[in-house]
Design a protein around this motif. Structure first.
Motif, mmCIF file in Angstrom:
data_model
loop_
_atom_site.group_PDB
_atom_site.id
_atom_site.type_symbol
_atom_site.label_atom_id
_atom_site.label_comp_id
_atom_site.label_asym_id
_atom_site.label_seq_id
_atom_site.Cartn_x
_atom_site.Cartn_y
_atom_site.Cartn_z
ATOM 1 N N LYS A 168 40.252 35.660 -23.850
ATOM 2 C CA LYS A 168 39.775 34.455 -24.135
ATOM 3 C C LYS A 168 40.882 33.741 -25.032
ATOM 4 O O LYS A 168 41.693 34.621 -25.792
ATOM 5 C CB LYS A 168 38.611 33.531 -25.500
ATOM 6 N N ARG B 128 34.911 25.762 -27.766
ATOM 7 C CA ARG B 128 35.623 26.022 -26.538
ATOM 8 C C ARG B 128 36.537 25.299 -26.939
ATOM 9 O O ARG B 128 36.439 23.984 -27.598
ATOM 10 C CB ARG B 128 34.046 25.784 -26.118
ATOM 11 N N GLN B 129 37.064 24.980 -25.829
ATOM 12 C CA GLN B 129 37.751 23.861 -25.282
ATOM 13 C C GLN B 129 37.694 22.635 -25.002
ATOM 14 O O GLN B 129 36.263 22.419 -24.794
ATOM 15 C CB GLN B 129 38.971 24.365 -24.211
ATOM 16 N N ASN C 235 36.827 19.590 -23.106
ATOM 17 C CA ASN C 235 36.750 18.710 -21.888
ATOM 18 C C ASN C 235 37.660 17.895 -20.904
ATOM 19 O O ASN C 235 37.735 16.759 -21.599
ATOM 20 C CB ASN C 235 35.045 18.428 -20.911
ATOM 21 N N CYS D 92 28.638 30.058 -12.815
ATOM 22 C CA CYS D 92 28.926 29.450 -13.998
ATOM 23 C C CYS D 92 27.695 29.284 -14.632
ATOM 24 O O CYS D 92 26.894 27.776 -13.910
ATOM 25 C CB CYS D 92 29.820 28.453 -13.823
ATOM 26 N N ARG E 275 36.906 35.701 -10.834
ATOM 27 C CA ARG E 275 38.435 35.150 -11.362
ATOM 28 C C ARG E 275 39.313 36.306 -11.724
ATOM 29 O O ARG E 275 39.402 37.184 -12.984
ATOM 30 C CB ARG E 275 37.949 34.286 -12.466
ATOM 31 N N TRP F 191 40.045 30.494 -10.717
ATOM 32 C CA TRP F 191 39.429 30.740 -9.761
ATOM 33 C C TRP F 191 39.621 30.943 -8.272
ATOM 34 O O TRP F 191 40.170 29.522 -7.969
ATOM 35 C CB TRP F 191 37.850 29.459 -9.577
ATOM 36 N N ARG G 249 42.144 25.793 -19.528
ATOM 37 C CA ARG G 249 41.487 27.050 -18.301
ATOM 38 C C ARG G 249 40.998 26.288 -17.081
ATOM 39 O O ARG G 249 40.837 25.192 -17.818
ATOM 40 C CB ARG G 249 39.721 27.566 -19.343
ATOM 41 N N THR H 43 38.175 24.992 -15.044
ATOM 42 C CA THR H 43 36.849 25.216 -14.952
ATOM 43 C C THR H 43 36.497 24.773 -14.741
ATOM 44 O O THR H 43 36.343 24.305 -13.730
ATOM 45 C CB THR H 43 36.384 25.039 -16.284
ATOM 46 N N VAL H 44 35.028 25.450 -14.169
ATOM 47 C CA VAL H 44 34.319 24.569 -12.604
ATOM 48 C C VAL H 44 33.145 24.374 -13.729
ATOM 49 O O VAL H 44 33.254 25.010 -14.818
ATOM 50 C CB VAL H 44 33.238 25.895 -11.970
HETATM 51 N N1 LIG Z 1 34.345 22.880 -19.195
HETATM 52 C C1 LIG Z 1 33.889 23.925 -19.760
HETATM 53 C C2 LIG Z 1 32.730 24.214 -19.954
HETATM 54 C C3 LIG Z 1 32.429 24.956 -17.819
HETATM 55 C C4 LIG Z 1 33.268 26.743 -18.088
HETATM 56 O O1 LIG Z 1 33.494 27.423 -18.915
HETATM 57 N N2 LIG Z 1 33.159 27.075 -16.712
HETATM 58 C C5 LIG Z 1 33.535 28.931 -16.690
HETATM 59 C C6 LIG Z 1 32.692 29.414 -16.009
HETATM 60 S S1 LIG Z 1 31.316 29.397 -16.926
HETATM 61 C C7 LIG Z 1 35.256 28.246 -16.465
HETATM 62 O O2 LIG Z 1 35.103 27.669 -15.279
HETATM 63 N N3 LIG Z 1 35.861 29.339 -16.304
HETATM 64 C C8 LIG Z 1 37.156 28.838 -16.227
HETATM 65 C C9 LIG Z 1 37.962 30.374 -17.532
HETATM 66 O O3 LIG Z 1 37.742 30.532 -18.456
HETATM 67 O O4 LIG Z 1 39.258 30.544 -17.126
HETATM 68 C C10 LIG Z 1 35.184 24.262 -20.453
HETATM 69 O O5 LIG Z 1 36.459 23.750 -20.630
HETATM 70 O O6 LIG Z 1 34.768 25.217 -21.881
#
Ligand SMILES: N[C@@H](CCC(=O)N[C@@H](CS)C(=O)NCC(=O)O)C(=O)O
Length: 283
Positions: A2, A15-16, A18, A40, A68, A73, A97, A99-100
């Motif tokens: 992380k 957590r970052q 959105n 996810c 990943r 992804w 990040r 993210t999905v």
């Molecule tokens: N959008 C939110 C939650 C979505 C999220 O964390 N999705 C994870 C998968 S469960 C993801 O795509 N992570 C990509 C990464 O950490 O690089 C965030 O930014 O924290």
């Protein structure tokens, strides 16, 4: 690993925010595409709701590769090769990040939203209300429970797993099991769902964490005080939801296990994926 910016001075995972928070407009064929991972929990919520509402034709889906790497992804089929390309096409200065879940607007060639809690609410309120997963009269109660679920369960398992101090880990784990105990008590009263006989957004949010609990959160994230199968009412509830095709058919334990165990090398450096747990999800 992380990024350090998501860890506080006392070792807590924060957590970052959105980045893309526009609301979904009216659907049009071929306009919106959801990028999701079966691994996810936040993305599976959208897959479940899309199925429950029967809006599959209005929301195309691309499922990303569960493993990943350092580039993020990967998109099978290669268009684009990595999800990051969509983020950078939408905001060249994006540094978070990739993210999905994320929703891409093909008409405008940009990301509309990666605001996971809002995506399902938008689908439920503007795309279809059959079934009504967010009924107006229950909204204050659903919102309050969703908040409780997020802080006590959905995000708390990540706070346990990504903690960088013993104290931060223990505090998060205590919250997880206090929440599971509460849910057990609520469901032990005999209702099939969290709001009685009505299936709602809260059930979707609870389910995606419960489905992963024994497979990955118990071991990989060290939420190991009890297993889901040790809670009679909660375990029956999780299986009841799993039996609904929108839930069961979007639950892929292979993607879930390979993603978590192979994608966080700081937590599982060997990247070995455990065999089991052998759990029968049938009713
Ligand atoms: N959008 C939110 C939650 C979505 C999220 O964390 N999705 C994870 C998968 S469960 C993801 O795509 N992570 C990509 C990464 O950490 O690089 C965030 O930014 O924290």
């Amino acid at each position: 690993m992380k990024p350090a910016r998501e860890t506080t001075g006392d070792g807590r995972f924060a957590r970052q925010p959105n980045r893309f928070t526009e609301r979904l407009g009216p659907p049009g064929p071929g306009r919106y595409r959801l990028y999701a991972s079966y691994a996810c929990p936040w993305a599976q919520r959208v897959l479940i709701v899309r199925r429950l509402l029967g809006v599959e034709d209005l929301l195309d889906v691309t499922i990303v590769d569960p493993i990943r790497d350092e580039k993020g992804w990967r998109v099978p089929g290669g268009d684009p090769e990595y999800l990051s390309e969509l983020y950078l096409a939408s905001d060249p200065d994006y540094r978070g990040r990739y993210t999905v879940p994320v929703i891409w607007d093909a008409a405008e060639g940009r990301i509309v939203t990666n605001d996971f809690p809002q995506i399902t609410l938008d689908l439920e309120t503007t795309w279809s209300t059959t079934p009504d997963l967010y009924p107006e009269r229950l909204r204050p109660e659903i919102d309050a429970l969703n908040d409780r679920l997020y802080h006590g369960l959905n995000n708390a398992v990540y706070e346990a797993g990504f903690a960088r101090s013993q104290a931060a880990y223990e505090e998060a784990v205590a919250r997880v099991f206090a929440t599971l105990d509460e849910l057990e008590e609520r469901l032990a009263a005999g209702s099939p769902y969290l709001f009685g006989d009505e299936l709602t957004e809260s059930d979707v949010r609870a389910y995606t964490t419960l489905a992963r609990f024994d497979a990955v959160y118990h071991g990989h994230f060290k939420c190991s005080v009890r297993r889901l199968v040790d809670y009679p009412a909660l375990w029956a509830y999780a299986r009841r939801l799993y039996a609904i095709p929108a839930f069961g058919e979007t639950t892929d334990f292979d993607h879930i296990k390979r993603h978590y165990y192979m994608t966080h090398p700081d937590i599982n450096p060997s990247r070995i994926v455990p065999v089991g747990p052998a759990i029968d999800w049938s009713l």
